[in-house]
Design an enzyme around this catalytic site. Structure first.
Site, PDB file in Angstrom:
ATOM      1  CB  SER A 235      47.331  45.485  49.177  1.00  0.00           C
ATOM      2  OG  SER A 235      48.631  44.710  47.855  1.00  0.00           O
TER       3      SER A 235
ATOM      4  CG  ASP B  98      49.498  42.665  50.435  1.00  0.00           C
ATOM      5  OD1 ASP B  98      50.143  42.904  49.456  1.00  0.00           O
ATOM      6  OD2 ASP B  98      48.044  42.119  50.172  1.00  0.00           O
TER       7      ASP B  98
ATOM      8  N   PRO C 135      36.617  51.516  32.861  1.00  0.00           N
ATOM      9  CG  PRO C 135      34.443  50.830  33.245  1.00  0.00           C
ATOM     10  CD  PRO C 135      35.820  50.726  31.958  1.00  0.00           C
TER      11      PRO C 135
ATOM     12  CB  THR D  15      38.413  51.860  43.330  1.00  0.00           C
ATOM     13  OG1 THR D  15      39.837  52.409  42.675  1.00  0.00           O
ATOM     14  CG2 THR D  15      38.529  50.364  43.496  1.00  0.00           C
TER      15      THR D  15
END
Length: 548
Positions: free
Chosen positions: A69, A283, A503, A506
């Site tokens: 992406s 993308d 949070p 990743t």
């Protein structure tokens, strides 16, 4: 169920050709798997295996899209697409994470366990469709996917270079016996362009709002597909493509994410004040609009502005058609407070807030006859219930009152112009362009519907992001103790202020969002909240500074 049908010797031999890189742990999230391209060969092979099992379990075509992406060109990624073009079911996200991180000796056990848990009939045929973006690594990685599919006896069709939303469209078409459309790229172009022509045929093509649209294609797949689609579109829709991939790097200093996050114009695009521009991401599943104002500054129209324009248009048509269908807008905590107020108070459309992530938005949108959802980053679409679609199509055919019938026909064409499976930059662009033409709006008039509150996003590095737990669609922090009370006290110091922390999904960072009546106050509030996070949630490194 017979496990003898899985040829584990062949799987092991193929797996050795796609060896697991040591020390790499990957988590399947909203965007699938994403990391540096050189670490993904094994992951792609495993996703080919998993796609076959998912196809056998659902007795349907499953999609595998190779893309990262809006990430830099050297990254890549992969995600699976479920039967109606939606994102992979959460339990299968867990299976994906387990499978990809399994050592070679554990592969047989993990595959067998997935089959048992999900009641997979191995004799069932499997069919997979594959697509990829324009990254240099994508072709080789998609071949690793086909190895995984083939070793489990799956059949596949490789669509090659397609946008992510186009592959979602293909999956949905194949699993609805062509009711949604024809499962080819040509079928996609024809469906969207026919709906666009029908919707805009009564507009004044010479009006002041019909200037050419400039499109920043992020040096990605969108450039290629817009060029292919151009012959299908009417001559009165004029578009100029920039950052088409001939010179610049994918997503580098351009694209929807760059424009939204940095609030800067993309490179490679010459523009004059008032010209209408938009940016796709790499993308082509996100879009933001922008123009240059009189002071030569960026005027951004993000996902909130797009959702507002579309929902206002739909509500007007529903009222004209005399339809009593439920319409709602779904937002996340990142939606600008002004957009929420405008939708509730002026448009009088219910607004619901959900956790960040497309799957949460899409799921909530399905609770209504018509659900409009967009993230502020420009990813979004509209979903229509089956009953709503039938009502609208029937009214377009049978309504005796000419004004009501016309409104119903416009709703029907809007349904056909929207890619309900997923956020789609090409489809969303055509919807926006049709509405602007029908309302004879310039981009400035669209932007003037409401004024965004100044806002600021920051991130704070922490030792462990799990110390932050949130509630109320991520708008309030439950832990660590005292943090929410501190945020509440800080927010009270500024006018029209709002702030929240969440949070990252990743990495070990906490994301901070703040808005207030002036940019200076939004910046100050964001800084004070980030300091509170640093001190109360285990910040690492130097404390946040006021430099933005």
């Amino acid at each position: 169920m017979q496990f003898a049908e899985m040829d584990f010797e062949a799987i092991t031999n193929y797996s050795k050709l796609h060896a697991k890189p040591p020390g790499v742990f990957l988590q399947y999230g909203t965007a699938g798997f994403r990391t540096k391209a050189e670490n993904l060969d094994h992951t792609m092979f495993c996703m080919g295996l998993l796609a076959v099992l998912r196809s056998k379990q659902t007795k349907a075509t499953i999609g595998v899209m190779v893309t990262a992406s809006h990430n830099p060109e050297e990254d890549n990624g992969v995600k699976l697409i479920d039967p109606l073009g939606e994102m992979l079911a959460p339990t299968w996200e867990d299976h994906a994470t387990r499978l990809v991180n399994a050592e070679e000796r554990e592969l047989q056990h993990v595959l067998t366990d997935i089959c048992k848990k999900e009641d997979v009939t191995l004799q069932q045929e499997a069919f997979i469709v594959i697509g990829r973006d324009t990254r240099p690594s994508s072709k080789k990685l998609s071949q690793s996917v086909t190895d995984g599919i083939s070793v489990l006896g799956g059949q596949y069709h490789d669509y090659g270079l397609v946008t992510t939303p186009q592959l979602h469209y293909m999956v949905r078409c194949r699993n609805t016996d062509g009711i949604y459309g024809t499962a080819t790229v040509q079928g996609y172009y024809e469906k969207l362009s026919n709906a666009f022509v029908e919707l805009t045929k009564e507009t004044n093509h010479q009006s002041r709002s019909r200037t050419a649209l400039k499109i920043d294609c992020a040096n990605g797949i969108g450039a290629l597909k817009l060029k292919e689609m151009e012959p299908y579109l009417p001559k009165y829709f004029v578009m100029h493509r920039y950052n088409v991939g001939s010179k610049g790097k994918l997503n580098h200093l351009c694209g929807a994410d760059f424009v939204k996050v940095h609030q800067k114009f993309p490179v490679g695009l010459e523009m004059k004040p008032g010209e209408r521009c938009c940016s796709f991401d790499g993308d082509a599943d996100r879009i933001v609009y922008f123009c240059e104002d009189a002071a030569e500054c960026l005027c951004l129209l993000d996902g909130d502005k797009i959702a507002t324009l579309i929902s206002t248009f739909l509500k007007e048509l529903l009222d004209k058609a005399g339809q009593t269908l439920t319409l709602a807008v779904i937002q996340t905590a990142y939606a600008n407070g002004s957009s929420t107020r405008y939708l509730k108070e002026t448009v009088k459309v219910p607004v619901h807030c959900v956790k960040t992530g497309v799957k949460h938005l899409h799921h909530k949108a399905q609770e209504f006859d018509i659900g409009v959802y967009f993230e502020a980053n420009g990813h979004g679409t509209v979903v229509f219930s089956k009953a709503a679609e039938e009502k609208i199509r029937n009214q377009a055919k049978e309504e005796k009152d000419p004004q009501k019938r016309e409104a119903a026909k416009m709703l029907e064409n809007t349904i056909d112009l929207i890619n309900q499976a997923v956020g789609d930059a090409i489809s969303d662009m055509l919807v926006v362009e049709a509405i602007l033409a029908l309302k004879d709006f310039t981009i400035q008039e669209w932007d003037a519907l409401y004024v965004d509150l100044p806002n600021r996003q920051l991130k704070v590095k922490v030792a462990d992001r799990r110390v932050i737990d949130t509630t109320d669609a991520e708008r309030r922090a439950v832990t660590p103790p005292g943090l929410q009370e501190r945020i509440d006290r800080l927010t009270k110091q500024f006018q029209l202020a709002r702030a929240f922390v969440r949070p990252s999904g990743t990495e070990d960072v906490v994301r901070v969002y703040a808005e207030a009546n002036t940019q200076e106050n939004a910046d100050r509030l964001a800084h004070e909240v980030s300091l509170a996070v640093y001190h109360l949630a285990g910040g690492v490194g130097e404390p946040p500074t006021t430099e933005l």
